[in-house]
Design an enzyme around this catalytic site. Structure first.
Site, PDB file in Angstrom:
ATOM      1  N   SER A   1       0.824  -1.212   0.000  1.00 21.71           N
ATOM      2  CA  SER A   1       0.000   0.000   0.000  1.00 21.71           C
ATOM      3  C   SER A   1       0.857   1.261   0.000  1.00 21.71           C
ATOM      4  O   SER A   1       2.008   1.262   0.450  1.00 21.71           O
ATOM      5  CB  SER A   1      -0.905   0.020   1.232  1.00 21.71           C
ATOM      6  OG  SER A   1      -1.655  -1.163   1.306  1.00 21.71           O
TER       7      SER A   1
HETATM    8  N1  SAH Z   1      -0.409  -5.395   3.845  1.00 20.93           N
HETATM    9  C1  SAH Z   1       0.381  -5.702   2.672  1.00 20.93           C
HETATM   10  C2  SAH Z   1      -0.296  -5.338   1.372  1.00 20.93           C
HETATM   11  C3  SAH Z   1      -1.348  -6.270   1.068  1.00 20.93           C
HETATM   12  S1  SAH Z   1      -1.909  -6.444  -0.589  1.00 20.93           S
HETATM   13  C4  SAH Z   1       1.763  -5.088   2.719  1.00 20.93           C
HETATM   14  O1  SAH Z   1       2.074  -4.373   3.664  1.00 20.93           O
HETATM   15  O2  SAH Z   1       2.536  -5.359   1.801  1.00 20.93           O
HETATM   16  C5  SAH Z   1      -3.264  -7.496  -0.180  1.00 20.93           C
HETATM   17  C6  SAH Z   1      -2.868  -8.902   0.185  1.00 20.93           C
HETATM   18  O3  SAH Z   1      -4.046  -9.554   0.634  1.00 20.93           O
HETATM   19  C7  SAH Z   1      -2.363  -9.708  -1.004  1.00 20.93           C
HETATM   20  O4  SAH Z   1      -1.108 -10.230  -0.699  1.00 20.93           O
HETATM   21  C8  SAH Z   1      -3.410 -10.808  -1.162  1.00 20.93           C
HETATM   22  O5  SAH Z   1      -2.877 -12.047  -1.586  1.00 20.93           O
HETATM   23  C9  SAH Z   1      -3.966 -10.901   0.239  1.00 20.93           C
HETATM   24  N2  SAH Z   1      -5.301 -11.487   0.371  1.00 20.93           N
HETATM   25  C10 SAH Z   1      -6.391 -11.331  -0.426  1.00 20.93           C
HETATM   26  N3  SAH Z   1      -7.431 -12.024   0.070  1.00 20.93           N
HETATM   27  C11 SAH Z   1      -6.997 -12.650   1.199  1.00 20.93           C
HETATM   28  C12 SAH Z   1      -7.602 -13.516   2.164  1.00 20.93           C
HETATM   29  N4  SAH Z   1      -8.874 -13.911   2.091  1.00 20.93           N
HETATM   30  N5  SAH Z   1      -6.838 -13.936   3.199  1.00 20.93           N
HETATM   31  C13 SAH Z   1      -5.533 -13.580   3.316  1.00 20.93           C
HETATM   32  N6  SAH Z   1      -4.917 -12.768   2.437  1.00 20.93           N
HETATM   33  C14 SAH Z   1      -5.628 -12.299   1.401  1.00 20.93           C
END
Ligand code: SAH
Length: 214
Positions: free
Chosen positions: A61
């Protein structure tokens, strides 16, 4: 490239200048080496005012979004926090500075493994990364005094509200696949909540039983 200076400028120009006031949050953003959560080719752009690709079609993000969602949790240092969407591990590392314990869930194994390795190399021994569908939460370690979802949801997953402690907050982007609004839910009683809506944003999809279909 002077990463320390780039990080200080990121905090003053992108985050403090836009209204994030919590000094502990500002200090954590200044402390955590964001560039180490990116591949080498992305590192020069690590402190820019935007999200960046982390592989598997996912993104880390924008720094301001990390700061403002973190501030919304209102952390004091004693909390156990659940994060859904570990991604690079950066947000988990920021939470680890500000809370007692962080449980983070990622659905994509390769991202979880990379995030674990990065978190191990930092002084962040209060984070555990699980692989699974985070829309179900992680009841075994609950209840949580704060929950942060870092992927966009069609609606707030009920299991997450259930695993929130009374007085705790859940911060989540909710909306369509192309745009969402950050919602902050505060649990005021066993089955009562107050909701505040914050900034508009665009996150990658939350995919799972209580999220979008794959
Ligand atoms: N917080 C992260 C950015 C996340 S991007 C950082 O600091 O880099 C969103 C992430 O959510 C992705 O890696 C995606 O694979 C994950 N995601 C999507 N749906 C999900 C679910 N149901 N459970 C766990 N992770 C999930």
């Amino acid at each position: 490239m002077n990463f320390d200076q780039a990080r200080r400028e990121m905090v003053s120009r992108q985050i403090a200048a836009r209204g994030v006031r919590d000094q502990r949050v500002l200090a954590a953003l200044e402390q955590v080496p964001r560039h180490l959560f990116l591949s080498e080719i992305q590192q020069a752009a690590a402190y820019g005012d935007h999200p960046l690709p982390i592989g598997e079609g996912q993104t880390i993000s924008q720094p301001f979004m990390v700061a403002s969602m973190t501030e919304a949790l209102g952390l004091t240092g004693s909390e156990k926090i659940l994060e859904i969407g570990t991604g690079s591990g950066y947000q988990a590392a920021v939470l680890a500075v500000l809370a007692r314990q962080v449980v983070s869930i990622e659905r994509i194994l390769s991202l979880a493994e990379k995030a674990r390795a990065r978190l191990k190399s930092l002084p962040a021994d209060n984070v555990v990364v699980h692989v699974g569908d985070g829309t179900l939460g992680w009841p075994d370690s609950g209840p949580y005094q704060g929950i942060m979802v870092t992927a966009g949801a069609p609606a707030t997953p009920k299991p997450l509200l259930a695993q929130l402690d009374i007085g705790g907050r859940l911060v989540i982007p909710v909306g369509s696949r192309s745009s969402q609004v950050i919602e902050i839910h505060t649990k005021t009683g066993i089955d009562s909540y107050s909701i505040r809506k914050d900034t508009a944003c665009r996150f990658v999809d939350l995919i799972g039983r209580h999220g979008w279909e794959c």
